[in-house]
Design an enzyme around this catalytic site. Structure first.
Site, PDB file in Angstrom:
ATOM      1  N   GLY A  46      -3.954 -23.106 124.898  1.00 32.16           N
ATOM      2  CA  GLY A  46      -2.676 -23.491 124.311  1.00 32.16           C
ATOM      3  C   GLY A  46      -2.496 -24.988 124.411  1.00 32.16           C
ATOM      4  O   GLY A  46      -3.059 -25.636 125.293  1.00 32.16           O
ATOM      5  N   GLN A  51       1.321 -33.170 124.269  1.00 30.38           N
ATOM      6  CA  GLN A  51       0.128 -33.421 125.092  1.00 30.38           C
ATOM      7  C   GLN A  51      -0.863 -34.360 124.409  1.00 30.38           C
ATOM      8  O   GLN A  51      -1.752 -34.913 125.054  1.00 30.38           O
ATOM      9  CB  GLN A  51      -0.564 -32.104 125.461  1.00 30.38           C
ATOM     10  CG  GLN A  51       0.262 -31.275 126.440  1.00 30.38           C
ATOM     11  CD  GLN A  51      -0.436 -30.002 126.820  1.00 30.38           C
ATOM     12  OE1 GLN A  51      -0.340 -29.003 126.115  1.00 30.38           O
ATOM     13  NE2 GLN A  51      -1.179 -30.025 127.920  1.00 30.38           N
ATOM     14  N   CYS A  94      -3.408 -26.599 133.534  1.00 31.67           N
ATOM     15  CA  CYS A  94      -2.855 -27.344 132.401  1.00 31.67           C
ATOM     16  C   CYS A  94      -3.818 -28.462 132.032  1.00 31.67           C
ATOM     17  O   CYS A  94      -4.341 -29.145 132.917  1.00 31.67           O
ATOM     18  CB  CYS A  94      -1.503 -27.921 132.796  1.00 31.67           C
ATOM     19  SG  CYS A  94      -0.711 -28.860 131.475  1.00 31.67           S
ATOM     20  N   LEU A  95      -4.038 -28.630 130.740  1.00 28.25           N
ATOM     21  CA  LEU A  95      -4.946 -29.688 130.290  1.00 28.25           C
ATOM     22  C   LEU A  95      -4.435 -31.069 130.682  1.00 28.25           C
ATOM     23  O   LEU A  95      -5.210 -32.013 130.753  1.00 28.25           O
ATOM     24  CB  LEU A  95      -5.135 -29.610 128.765  1.00 28.25           C
ATOM     25  CG  LEU A  95      -5.838 -28.347 128.251  1.00 28.25           C
ATOM     26  CD1 LEU A  95      -5.772 -28.282 126.740  1.00 28.25           C
ATOM     27  CD2 LEU A  95      -7.279 -28.299 128.724  1.00 28.25           C
ATOM     28  N   HIS A 136       4.824 -21.500 129.239  1.00 28.82           N
ATOM     29  CA  HIS A 136       4.189 -22.756 129.673  1.00 28.82           C
ATOM     30  C   HIS A 136       4.286 -23.819 128.566  1.00 28.82           C
ATOM     31  O   HIS A 136       4.647 -24.969 128.817  1.00 28.82           O
ATOM     32  CB  HIS A 136       2.726 -22.454 130.028  1.00 28.82           C
ATOM     33  CG  HIS A 136       1.908 -23.625 130.467  1.00 28.82           C
ATOM     34  ND1 HIS A 136       1.352 -23.736 131.720  1.00 28.82           N
ATOM     35  CD2 HIS A 136       1.530 -24.759 129.807  1.00 28.82           C
ATOM     36  CE1 HIS A 136       0.683 -24.883 131.811  1.00 28.82           C
ATOM     37  NE2 HIS A 136       0.769 -25.514 130.654  1.00 28.82           N
ATOM     38  N   GLU A 137       3.993 -23.419 127.335  1.00 36.04           N
ATOM     39  CA  GLU A 137       3.995 -24.386 126.227  1.00 36.04           C
ATOM     40  C   GLU A 137       5.415 -24.784 125.817  1.00 36.04           C
ATOM     41  O   GLU A 137       5.654 -25.937 125.461  1.00 36.04           O
ATOM     42  CB  GLU A 137       3.231 -23.822 125.009  1.00 36.04           C
ATOM     43  CG  GLU A 137       1.772 -23.458 125.260  1.00 36.04           C
ATOM     44  CD  GLU A 137       0.943 -24.560 125.886  1.00 36.04           C
ATOM     45  OE1 GLU A 137       1.290 -25.752 125.727  1.00 36.04           O
ATOM     46  OE2 GLU A 137      -0.033 -24.235 126.578  1.00 36.04           O
ATOM     47  N   HIS A 140       6.519 -27.382 127.954  1.00 32.14           N
ATOM     48  CA  HIS A 140       5.983 -28.706 127.579  1.00 32.14           C
ATOM     49  C   HIS A 140       6.885 -29.419 126.571  1.00 32.14           C
ATOM     50  O   HIS A 140       7.129 -30.614 126.691  1.00 32.14           O
ATOM     51  CB  HIS A 140       4.592 -28.563 126.945  1.00 32.14           C
ATOM     52  CG  HIS A 140       3.455 -28.644 127.918  1.00 32.14           C
ATOM     53  ND1 HIS A 140       3.261 -29.719 128.749  1.00 32.14           N
ATOM     54  CD2 HIS A 140       2.434 -27.785 128.176  1.00 32.14           C
ATOM     55  CE1 HIS A 140       2.175 -29.513 129.478  1.00 32.14           C
ATOM     56  NE2 HIS A 140       1.652 -28.341 129.158  1.00 32.14           N
TER      57      HIS A 140
HETATM   58 NI    NI Z   1      -0.003 -27.353 129.962  1.00 35.82          NI
END
Ligand code: NI
Length: 186
Positions: A46, A51, A94-95, A136-137, A140
């Site tokens: 995701g 991001q 998380c990226l 989670h997204e 963000h």
């Molecule tokens: Ni993340």
């Protein structure tokens, strides 16, 4: 299409509240293509537009397993409109916080409204990994990170580590090539 750089904490842009999308134009479609390319390359399951530094309420996702055909999903202006009292715990990554995983407790099921690429309103009920990933997204795009859901002590330790790393390796991408992709939510 291009793989874009993923913002890493403590980049302050990750704390921005993203703006609602008003139109699906050529530019937005290009953004979504870049998001998928970046997400698949990372690899992650995701990604929120912020991001890659774009403060728009767009989320891309693909929860297909390695041996399954791709299942790209786009959520425009997603919003949690209902969440279950029952909680579930999932080890998240998380990226934007590479190589850090922690168990996070969230509502087990959620109802999410969003717009599709034709700006048609959609609604889904999700549980399991999809519910976790959506929450989670959506966090963000509201400037919230999964580490905000863990203890302050742990969060402070992570932030300290990444602040130190950011100073040391300015301009160096900390992602290694052999990382386990399944841990990354986005
Ligand atoms: Ni993340």
């Amino acid at each position: 299409m291009a793989v874009r750089d993923i913002l890493i904490i403590p980049d302050k842009r990750l704390r921005l509240k993203s703006a609602a999308v008003q139109a699906v134009d050529k530019r937005l479609r290009a953004l979504i293509e870049d998001m998928f390319e970046t997400m698949y390359a990372a690899p992650g399951i995701g990604l929120a537009a912020i991001q890659i530094g774009v403060a728009k309420r767009v989320v891309t996702m693909d929860l297909a397993k390695k041996d399954e055909p791709k299942q790209p999903q786009v959520f425009i202006n997603p919003e949690v409109v209902w969440s279950s009292d029952e909680k579930a715990t999932y080890e998240e990554g998380c990226l934007s916080i590479p190589e850090y995983y922690e168990e996070v407790e969230r509502p087990k099921a959620v109802k999410v409204t969003f717009l599709d690429l034709d700006l048609k309103p959609q609604e889904i009920e999700a549980s399991g990994l999809l519910a976790t990933c959506l929450q989670h997204e959506i966090d963000h795009i509201n400037g919230v990170l999964f580490i905000d859901h863990i203890s302050k002590l742990k969060r402070d330790m992570v932030m300290k580590k990444f602040k130190k790393a950011a100073k040391k390796t300015e301009g160096v991408k900390p992602l290694a090539e052999d990382e386990e992709p399944s841990h990354y939510i986005g």
